[in-house]
Each structure stands twice: as C-alpha cells, then as structure tokens.
Design a protein around this motif. Structure first.
Motif, short mmCIF file in Angstrom:
data_model
loop_
_atom_site.label_atom_id
_atom_site.label_comp_id
_atom_site.label_asym_id
_atom_site.label_seq_id
_atom_site.Cartn_x
_atom_site.Cartn_y
_atom_site.Cartn_z
N ASP A 184 -10.56 12.63 5.53
CA ASP A 184 -10.27 12.64 4.09
C ASP A 184 -8.92 13.23 3.74
N THR B 82 -6.20 13.22 5.72
CA THR B 82 -5.08 12.61 6.45
C THR B 82 -3.98 12.23 5.45
N VAL C 92 -1.87 7.02 6.93
CA VAL C 92 -2.83 5.98 6.54
C VAL C 92 -2.10 4.64 6.41
N ILE D 288 3.23 5.74 -2.90
CA ILE D 288 2.31 6.88 -3.02
C ILE D 288 2.83 8.04 -2.20
N GLY D 289 2.69 9.24 -2.76
CA GLY D 289 3.19 10.47 -2.12
C GLY D 289 2.71 10.58 -0.68
N ASP D 290 3.62 10.96 0.21
CA ASP D 290 3.34 10.98 1.65
C ASP D 290 2.17 11.86 2.04
N THR E 247 -0.46 12.63 0.09
CA THR E 247 -1.69 12.34 -0.66
C THR E 247 -2.85 12.22 0.32
N ALA F 255 -6.07 10.97 2.22
CA ALA F 255 -6.58 9.63 2.54
C ALA F 255 -7.71 9.23 1.60
N VAL G 262 -6.18 7.74 -1.37
CA VAL G 262 -5.51 6.48 -1.04
C VAL G 262 -6.55 5.36 -0.96
N LEU G 263 -7.63 5.61 -0.24
CA LEU G 263 -8.66 4.57 -0.06
C LEU G 263 -9.32 4.24 -1.41
N GLN H 1 -6.89 2.14 -3.36
CA GLN H 1 -6.79 0.79 -2.77
C GLN H 1 -8.01 -0.05 -3.14
N TRP I 171 1.30 -1.35 -1.00
CA TRP I 171 1.39 0.11 -0.87
C TRP I 171 2.58 0.50 -0.03
N ARG J 246 5.41 4.00 1.00
CA ARG J 246 5.53 5.46 1.00
C ARG J 246 6.49 5.93 -0.10
#
Lengths: 364, 364
Positions: A106, A108, A113, B104-106, B108, B110, B113-114, B117, B125, B127
């Motif tokens: 979560d 990472t 990703v 998206i902020g490096d 952030t 996961a 992010v998921l 998405q 997407w 970086r």
C-alpha cells in the motif's frame, strides 16, 4: 519473532483471492512478514513473494549487509548502482502467467508502481492490503504483549508529565520532552507528539510551535512511537491552573464518551458501534458538531491500520483486534480536548492497555 | 518563501510536456510548491493542480485548520470522515479530457494510485518528477542560503563531536547525541544519523546498534536533517586513539578522491564526471572494488533528489545544482570510511557548503 507462520497465512490469503505474487517495499507489511524494513529512499527495495515458490528480496547492494538472513525466508538479490531494480523485480516474475495478478504494498511509491506497470502492461494490480490486513488485524499473544509494553511506556511518560511545569514553555519544548521521554522509556522511534495549547487544541492535528503555554491554558498531548516493532498512541489532557466550569463540564462529557466507546468494543459488535457509542454521549451533551473525527483506528506495527472505529464500518470486532478509542471535542478559536486509550478486544470483554490516570491533570 | 513563481514554472513544464493535471500527496513536491506538507497517513491529502485553472487541495477535515491559506495558491476542499477522498479528487478533474494525462507525485502511496486508476481507466499516468524535477533541481539564492544554514548547523555538530568521548559508548548512544545536537542547532527534524564502528562501518547504511565503541575503532558518522525546509547531510570520520598506518593511508586516499570529485563539479561537465573523478583516485590507490556506491546525490527539500553523481548520468551540471560528494572505501569484516560534503555548482566553480574539518579526527 518467528515470521514464517505469518508468511504462510498471507500465502493462504493469496491462494484464496487468486493473487499470483505479492510485491512489498516501504511500509509496515515487509517488516511484519520478514523483520526487514525497507529504507524510504530512491533506491528500490522490494520483496517478491509468489503464492508458491521461493521469495526474493531485491535490495540495493549497499544495503545488503543490513539484511538478516537468519530465518531464511527469502533469497537476497542485490542490485548495483547502475542496475535497474525494476528490471530485476520484473525478471523474477518471468516464469509465471503473462497476465499475473499482482498485489503491491500500500505504501509503495508511485514512481515504482508506474515503472512496474510500464514493464507489466497486462498485469492486474491489487492492494497488498487485501492479503496482509486479514492477517495483521488479529493480534496474537506476543503481539498484544508488545502493544502492552509500548502502552505502559507511554503511560509512564504521561504520568511523569503530570508533575512537570507547562506554563512559560513553548509547545515545541514540551514536544521535545515527550520525544525524549518516549526514547528513554524504551521506544526506538517517536512517531509523533502533538502538543496543542488553548485554541490550538481545537485543531486535532495541530503542529506544535512557538506558542508559549500560559496560565489558564488547556494543553492536549497526543503522542506515540514504536517499541520493538509495535506502536503506542495515547492522548492525555492537562490544564495550567484550575480549569473553569465550561472546560470541566466538557471534560466530564468526554470521559463518559470515551468510557462508553470502550465498553461498546465487545466481540461480535460492529466497529461502527464503538463510534456510535462515544458519539451518542457527546451528542447528548450538546457537543455533537464539535466531534469532527472518527472514534478510533487499529494499531499494531503501523500507527493507524485496520480496524477503523468509524460510521459505516460494519465489520465485526473479533478477539485480538487492537485499536484506539479517542473521542474529542473541538471548539474552534477557543479550546479542544481528546482522550485516547488503546483497547484490545478479548473474550472477557474490552481491555484497555493504557493505565495512566485519565482525569484532566492540573499542572503548573 | 514566495511559492507562486514555482507553481508558474511547473505549469510551464506541464504545458511543454502535455500534462493536463498534477496530483501531489505525501512527499517533497507539495511543500516545495505550496509550503504545505501532507501527513503520511491513511487519510488522503492531495493537491489537484491543472495546467490551467484553479488549484484545489483536498484535505481531511480535521487537518484543514493546519492549512495556511496565506498565499492563496489553492482552494481548500475538506473531506469528512465518511467521505471518499478519491471521489473528491476525481470529481475535481471532471471538466477536462476523458483521457487526461495525469502526473502523480513520486511518493504517493500505491493504494491511492490504484484507487485513482480504477476511477480513471482512460487516463495516462506519468511521474510528477517530469515536471517538478526540472524546477527543483536548480536552486535560487534563497534556497542556497537555506542549504548553507543547514550545512553550517551540522558542521557545528561535527566539530563538537571531535571533543566528545566515543570509547565505551554504544553506537546508539552516539546516534542519540547526534540527533539531539542537530535539533539544538536549529534543525526541526533529524532525518538520519548513521553511527558505525569498526567492521560495522563497512556497511554503508549500517543501523546504529548496541555495539560498544572501543579503543582502536574507526567510527563513521553520517547525519542530516531538515532545517526550514532544506536538508543537511554530512559524513565525518573519527578514530578512537591513533589510527594504524593502513587506516591512515586509506583515509588519505579518500580525502584525495573527495577533493577530486568536488573539483570536477564544474558547470557544463556531466554529472558522471564527478563520479569518475572520485572513482579514478580510489581505483588508482587500489581500492576500486571497495567503493560500492555512487559518488553523490542532489539535495534540497528532499535528502536525495536530482542530480545524481553516478556513472551513466550525462546531464550537464548547471549553476544552482546542489549535491553531495561522498566517496567511500569499505573493507568487509574490517572497517569502512566515507567523507561527504554538500557542494553547489556556481559560475565561480564548485563551492563546498560544509566547512567542518575534514581530517580523520582522533578521539578518546
């Protein structure tokens, strides 16, 4: 701590949910499963744990000497400064499906990703939470003992603070003292120490600053850290000099709400019931609109984790759940207060791990 | 610090690269651009910055009081405990393209992010690094002053340590002292403090532990923190009692390598030239295989950032680049050493920000 059974339970969850491989980097899942914690740096550390077959830890070469291979849970795959660690991870997935179902830790970093997704365009991506949370959420006897030890350490700090002067010191000075005392009492890491005086206490996550604490101020201290891998988290309230009736009355209500929340934490009850019990008391006392956050969060190797004591969470409490019960009352521009203990659900009923005095401590 | 020009420069990069919206959460980009730092918690904080149009900060309701609206860089969109913050973010993207290009902020997490998405299946997407790094990598005069102040603070700590006893203390005790001294010298946060004695110093990222420092030990101290938003990072070497010839000789080589690395940091040279210059010296001295990491990393609001002084990085050094030069020699099972200063590239040549004595300090 013997980690192999944890890995076994997570693998069983992976099989059940059709997840082919688990990828863990920074965050609490990796140390929970292996004892090894990834450094939060631009050099990627990643555990590649297939549902079946050997696990590998891809790790920067210069960090490889830190890895304890004692339990033989994984093979170490070091990468050199000019290698691409994402390629190394992808290479380790090579043998399986072309459309693997991948669960990723979560916490990472997004950059990893996205890099992994670019290399594995046909993979399905899921949260590691799906397979780690069901295991992490139920604490065994050793874990409860670790949480108890961490709770007792911050209890000692909270008790000591009752004898300390507050007036004339800045919030940041008291913050520093809390950090130092947590370390003295055996914590390896202080995770946070909120010190909020008077109107600042009306901001639940106030950042301690230059404000000088004065006679007549209410002071909120919410602090916690990590001790032997497990987290503490406690909130106690202080008042410089005798509190006025309004503060005393609000505090009495808060204590009753916290007690109601703790009592509601019985096995089989929904998590939302703990929130509702505390909220009902504060609402009946006329402060409903001033309680602006959920009542609690789970705690373990992570300071905030499942289960959450919040409206809408109908998951049933089971024995071994550990969580905070921390209602608050916040009057913008005036003052705020919160009271927090860690509670474990047991077959004998809810058990508070914190034992520091819960009254509004009058300090100098 | 006036943040609006930074936002303007990042927006220009977004236009240039065809990025529709930038999403920033935890990590250094958000405070760099706005002065506000997201708490690393499960409650999502996210800046939604379109290439054109108003920016919004989606923030947990209980953290909204922490947000300083002084510069009027964004509108605050608080979300309540039972709202879905990802829905709020997605809702703010509604007006644009159905296939937005999202950076998206490096850092952030996961899980977010998921979740994003899943809600935006047709987005592309990228970086945030693409648009923030070109801006962050060049430090202006105010930033160099901030880096200088942080460097001078750790210089003072390094100088003080030369007068302190080492023998008989555990690595972890010296670690604690370094943390305390960084805070005393004005740092708000200690980010790390490696203390590694004798053979432990051969592990570049050794975790300070229970080992008691003894007569005849070499001791590596690598420490840094954050002061007024900018990072420090310094490594100095100590020896308990007079060093034997082998250690003295290796240290002499290390000093020469570090000096060569610093001198190579001239405007227009590739970053790799700094690495090569330091590595050539160590290689010529017969220790090439014992220098197992890159020579340096950029530094600013983040402890490690662009530009990296590593083989393969052919980006040219420009005025305002700030980075470490830190070669090392590591003899597994025996001892290790590293020497590190922060350097700024200027039109007048490379300028070291650290001025603490660089010799191998003999301590008691």
């Amino acid at each position: 701590m013997n980690h192999a059974p944890r890995v076994g339970r997570v693998r069983a969850e992976m099989e059940r949910r059709g997840i082919d491989v688990l990828l863990l980097s920074v965050g609490p899942d990796l140390p929970y499963l292996t004892g090894y914690e990834a450094m939060p740096l631009e050099r990627l550390t990643m555990l590649v744990l297939p549902a079946r077959g050997d696990a590998r830890l891809v790790v920067p070469q210069l960090e490889a000497p830190r890895v304890d291979r004692g339990e033989d849970l994984f093979e170490v795959v070091p990468w050199a400064e000019t290698d691409d660690p994402v390629d190394r991870v992808v290479g380790l997935l090579g043998g399986g499906s072309a459309n693997p179902v991948v669960a990723i830790g979560d916490h990472t970093w997004a950059r990893f990703v996205l890099a992994l997704q670019a290399e594995l365009p046909h993979a399905q991506w899921r949260r590691a939470h799906e397979v780690t949370s069901p295991v992490r959420v139920v604490k065994d006897a050793d874990e409860i003992a670790a949480l108890q030890a961490a709770a007792s350490a911050v209890d000692a700090v909270a008790a000591e603070m009752r004898e300390r002067p507050f007036a004339g010191r800045r919030e940041i000075d008291v913050h520093r003292e809390l950090v130092d005392r947590m370390l003295e009492h055996g914590h390896q890491r202080a995770n946070f120490a909120i010190v909020a005086a008077a109107a600042n206490a009306a901001s639940p996550h106030h950042e301690p600053g230059e404000r000088v604490i004065a006679q007549g101020d209410v002071v909120l201290c919410d602090f916690g850290g990590t001790m032997d891998g497990y987290c503490s988290d406690i909130t106690r309230m202080f008042h410089v000099g005798p509190p006025p009736a309004e503060v005393r009355d609000a505090y009495e209500l808060l204590e009753a709400a916290q007690e109601a929340g703790v009592r509601a934490a019985t096995i089989g009850a929904p998590c939302s019931a703990v929130d509702a019990a505390a909220r009902d008391v504060i609402g009946a006392g006329g402060h409903g609109e001033h309680f602006v956050h959920r009542t609690g969060h789970g705690i373990g190797t992570e300071a905030h984790e499942d289960p959450y004591m919040v409206a809408g969470n109908e998951d049933a409490i089971v024995a071994g759940h550990a969580f905070s019960v921390e209602p608050g009352i916040y009057l913008t521009g005036r003052f705020g207060m919160r009271l927090e203990d860690i509670v474990v659900a047991t077959t004998a009923g809810p058990r508070r791990l914190n034992a520091a005095p819960r009254d509004l401590a009058v300090v100098g």
